[in-house]
Design a protein around this motif. Structure first.
Motif, mmCIF file in Angstrom:
data_model
loop_
_atom_site.group_PDB
_atom_site.id
_atom_site.type_symbol
_atom_site.label_atom_id
_atom_site.label_comp_id
_atom_site.label_asym_id
_atom_site.label_seq_id
_atom_site.Cartn_x
_atom_site.Cartn_y
_atom_site.Cartn_z
ATOM 1 N N ASN A 170 36.910 -13.316 -10.143
ATOM 2 C CA ASN A 170 36.309 -14.707 -10.011
ATOM 3 C C ASN A 170 36.354 -15.296 -8.836
ATOM 4 O O ASN A 170 35.487 -16.174 -8.425
ATOM 5 N N ASN A 171 37.538 -15.357 -8.257
ATOM 6 C CA ASN A 171 37.467 -16.065 -6.871
ATOM 7 C C ASN A 171 36.565 -15.171 -5.836
ATOM 8 O O ASN A 171 35.878 -16.175 -4.844
ATOM 9 N N ILE A 173 33.913 -14.063 -6.614
ATOM 10 C CA ILE A 173 32.404 -14.562 -6.981
ATOM 11 C C ILE A 173 32.241 -15.812 -6.371
ATOM 12 O O ILE A 173 31.096 -16.080 -5.783
ATOM 13 N N LYS A 174 33.088 -16.450 -6.168
ATOM 14 C CA LYS A 174 32.891 -17.838 -5.685
ATOM 15 C C LYS A 174 32.543 -17.769 -4.113
ATOM 16 O O LYS A 174 31.997 -18.666 -3.818
ATOM 17 N N ALA A 245 30.713 -13.330 -13.452
ATOM 18 C CA ALA A 245 31.991 -14.114 -14.090
ATOM 19 C C ALA A 245 32.539 -12.776 -15.062
ATOM 20 O O ALA A 245 31.764 -12.061 -15.539
ATOM 21 N N THR A 265 33.108 -19.999 -16.646
ATOM 22 C CA THR A 265 33.598 -19.555 -15.747
ATOM 23 C C THR A 265 32.568 -19.344 -14.723
ATOM 24 O O THR A 265 32.673 -19.585 -13.511
ATOM 25 N N ASN A 269 32.287 -20.586 -10.900
ATOM 26 C CA ASN A 269 32.209 -19.609 -9.931
ATOM 27 C C ASN A 269 30.826 -20.025 -8.850
ATOM 28 O O ASN A 269 30.821 -20.018 -7.791
#
Length: 332
Positions: A170-171, A173-174, A245, A265, A269
């Protein structure tokens, strides 16, 4: 290794070209010579070999801050290591990019490739002789070279805690959202898949399902099958085909229980870089409270299939007929 499943070097190289979307390059030696002859300035020169493509991919990981996230991965189970966990993760990235299907093929198609292995941090001596002698008895082909054996890669990757992998993904994806990978408005689709593990894998649970099989007499029979592991639930951006996510839960949990948290989430993101405008799901995610929450609070349109006997399906057909009649009347 079964010869039917055996991949060639050429096949994995083509897989990498397709996976990295390098489809606009063409070789034209005459044009290059002509430009040089008349002293025309050339913007840049690119090598089309696989190492050059991987170089650019790893450069993107560094500039988008994903590389630093790989370096932060750790496992309390790894007490002493000759190879860093980050190197194992990047090696697995190369496996995915190359499209190598079987772990047994890694020695021949990746671990003996000096150019690709040097990008991960191994030197030529290690690629030829291995980083140590401990894995020699496990090599299926004693003449094959490679820095490590496939079992080493697999045994270290599974030591990364599940929740840490989820947060890492998920990080990443950010970082992709920050790099403007996604369009401003997104249609998304949710899907789930099993991650089967051994019965004693830490944190794994089981689910028993009934599957239809055809016996030796040609008769269809229903048998109970128990699967151990986890369930990966992902929210995909339609068109981009990249998850925005993910959530990993025990395999027996129903996916509809996690739709709201997954969308929250995804919104986190994407931040202000992109916005979810449409949500699509199959009946496994059909939950009235969640759909109302999507409509009322999140202002997200949703698309779900309805069963034949559901009232909403008949209502939708009547509304469509009324709308069609109004359009036909306005045209007259």
């Amino acid at each position: 290794m079964d010869t039917i499943n055996r991949q060639s070097k050429e096949e994995v190289q083509q897989n990498m070209l397709n996976n990295l979307y390098w489809k606009s390059c063409a070789r034209n030696d005459q044009a290059a010579v002509r430009s040089l002859y008349i002293n025309r300035e050339i913007d840049s020169i690119y090598g089309l070999e696989e190492t050059g493509l991987l170089d650019d991919f790893f450069h993107f990981l560094q500039t988008s801050d994903i590389w630093s996230k790989v370096d932060k991965l750790n496992s309390p189970e790894i007490k002493r290591a000759m190879v860093s966990l980050a190197q194992y993760v990047v090696l697995y990235m190369e496996k995915v990019i190359y499209g190598i299907k079987h772990m047994d093929s890694l020695e021949e198609l990746l671990f003996s490739d000096q150019s690709a292995m040097r990008l991960v941090g191994f030197n030529a001596y290690q690629v030829k002789n291995g980083i140590c002698r401990r894995g020699e008895p496990k090599r299926k082909n004693k003449e094959r070279i490679g820095a490590i054996i496939p079992e080493t890669l697999a045994n270290n990757l599974v030591k990364i805690p599940i929740r840490q992998i989820e947060n890492f993904f998920n990080n990443c994806i950010k970082s992709l959202a920050k790099a403007k990978t996604f369009p401003k408005k997104l249609s998304v689709i949710i899907d789930a898949t099993d991650i089967a593990t051994k019965k004693d894998f830490p944190g794994a649970n089981s689910v028993t399902r009934h599957e239809d099989i055809v016996d030796k007499y040609g008769q269809i029979k229903s048998i109970a099958v128990t699967v151990w592991g986890f369930k990966l639930i992902a929210l995909f951006a339609v068109g981009v085909k990249i998850p925005i996510a993910i959530k990993v839960v025990q395999i027996h949990r129903h996916e509809s229980k996690f739709t709201q948290s997954l969308i929250k989430t995804a919104v986190e993101n994407l931040s202000y870089h992109s916005k979810i405008t449409e949500f699509m799901a199959d009946r496994g995610f059909l939950d009235g409270k969640t759909l109302w929450w999507l409509h009322k609070e999140m202002k997200i349109n949703f698309v779900v299939p309805a069963k034949e006997k559901m009232d909403i399906k008949e209502d939708a057909r009547q509304i469509a007929e009324i709308g069609g009649s109004e359009v036909a009347g306005s045209r007259k």
